[in-house]
Design an enzyme around this catalytic site. Sequence first.
Site, short mmCIF file in Angstrom:
data_model
loop_
_atom_site.label_atom_id
_atom_site.label_comp_id
_atom_site.label_asym_id
_atom_site.label_seq_id
_atom_site.Cartn_x
_atom_site.Cartn_y
_atom_site.Cartn_z
CG ASP A 15 -2.04 0.98 1.14
OD1 ASP A 15 -1.97 1.91 0.32
OD2 ASP A 15 -3.03 0.82 1.89
CG ASP A 16 -0.07 4.77 -0.04
OD1 ASP A 16 -0.85 4.41 -0.94
OD2 ASP A 16 -0.39 5.53 0.88
CB CYS A 55 -6.77 2.95 -1.40
SG CYS A 55 -5.41 3.79 -0.57
NE ARG A 59 -6.08 -1.13 -1.59
CZ ARG A 59 -5.03 -1.73 -1.05
NH1 ARG A 59 -5.06 -3.03 -0.84
NH2 ARG A 59 -3.98 -1.04 -0.70
CE LYS A 108 -6.36 0.40 1.90
NZ LYS A 108 -5.43 1.51 1.69
CG HIS A 110 -9.90 0.90 0.97
ND1 HIS A 110 -8.83 1.74 0.89
CD2 HIS A 110 -10.95 1.67 1.36
CE1 HIS A 110 -9.20 2.97 1.22
NE2 HIS A 110 -10.48 2.95 1.51
CB SER A 133 -6.91 3.54 4.50
OG SER A 133 -6.79 3.34 3.12
CG HIS A 196 -2.04 4.07 3.74
ND1 HIS A 196 -2.42 4.99 4.70
CD2 HIS A 196 -2.85 4.29 2.67
CE1 HIS A 196 -3.41 5.73 4.22
NE2 HIS A 196 -3.67 5.34 2.98
CG ASP A 248 -2.26 0.87 -3.05
OD1 ASP A 248 -1.09 1.27 -2.95
OD2 ASP A 248 -3.18 1.26 -2.31
CG ASN A 249 -1.54 4.32 -4.56
OD1 ASN A 249 -2.67 4.02 -4.17
ND2 ASN A 249 -0.60 4.74 -3.72
CE LYS A 269 -3.00 7.36 -1.57
NZ LYS A 269 -3.07 6.71 -0.23
#
Length: 422
Positions: A15-16, A55, A59, A108, A110, A133, A196, A248-249, A269
Amino acid sequence: MFFSRPPNVVLIFADDLGWGDLGCYGGTLARTPNLDKIARDGVRFTDFYVASPVCSASRAALLTGRYPHRFGIQGALDHRSAHGMPAAETTLGELAQSAGLASGMAGKWHLGHLPEFNPLHHGFSEWLGLPYSNDMWPERGYPPLPLMDGKNEVQTVQTLDEMGTLTRRYTERATSFIDRNARRPFFFYLAHSMPHVPLAVGEKFRGRSSHGTYGDVLEELDDSVGQVLAALKRNRIERETLVLFTSDNGPWLPYGTHGGSAGGLREGKGTCFEGGIRVPCVARWPGKIRPGSVINEPAMTIDLLPTLARLWGTPLPKSLDGADILPLLQGDTRARNPRQDSLFVFNNELQAARSGRWKLILPHQFRWLGPHPKDALGGARISERLVPITAPQLYDLLADPQETVDLARKYPEIVQRLLALT
């Protein structure tokens, strides 16, 4: 391609995590020997993308093989959201189950917090994780952050120490799932909450890196990958298992030292510049992926579902946007992605398109930090300002991956060709 049984797949989603965070991408923020080993033993993509730099939308694209705006997922859902993953969408979990695989998840989700959107209703027989998140918690004015095990809340996460157990707990669930299902084909989706913000790390890893909490978090994530690989090895199923790792980004740059590195790519992001949508992707499958392969052909998370459908021998869902990229995944540097055109959406606004070497940025506003933002201390957010793009911009990503030279005036015919994709 014929297999005597469907291959196992472990899909790990950070994540991130930035394109420049891992050692195998030139990163220096932390030691990532297990992820570097995956790249060394398998394949590393240089031009791998997400469909949206945020996010929930990212996903949704990963799990369905479709652009998320087609079914109403945008931005980042929270406890107030009344919608989530539609029942009509076929997820990777459902695809795996239709092929007879055991299917589980940790981490996660989301994609909707209401009961009807629970992962157990979208192809996963078990799930331990957060519905959204980790920054959606009381410290930022949200209600208590629930840790779910299936349909049951097993804990509320209220402190950073409690949040620091998440990576370990997700990893324990993943390795337990592998141990319990080693004698049958399986799919496991490990969607880490880190890195994240707010960053939280297990006690064992605090102070381990030379780059503060962010580096510590990366080293714990890398250790998690090592534990997954060890579980496959002790069960003697390494050669039957494809392990994929991506993000995810791009990095959340306003958090300075609590955000990662885009590796010299522009922005991060929340933008559709390369730093926001280009992510690391490495994969390992002994005997099936050529070791040390580097693939420069563009590919995207939406390509994973049709590729895994081929491996599992299942019919494709209708109206997919992704394409089967198995030759690329196996390290064939001569192969090409059947899907040559890519679209990138943020908050339901089409902001960019790529075709071959060319990238078109469409008119929109994006959040800009300035040329030399100071690092945030303790995770404090750096101020941003909205910057308008008033005319299409064109970049040659082979010559200029940093998107510094706008070629729209020089090549108006290419601008028109890419505008036709939108």
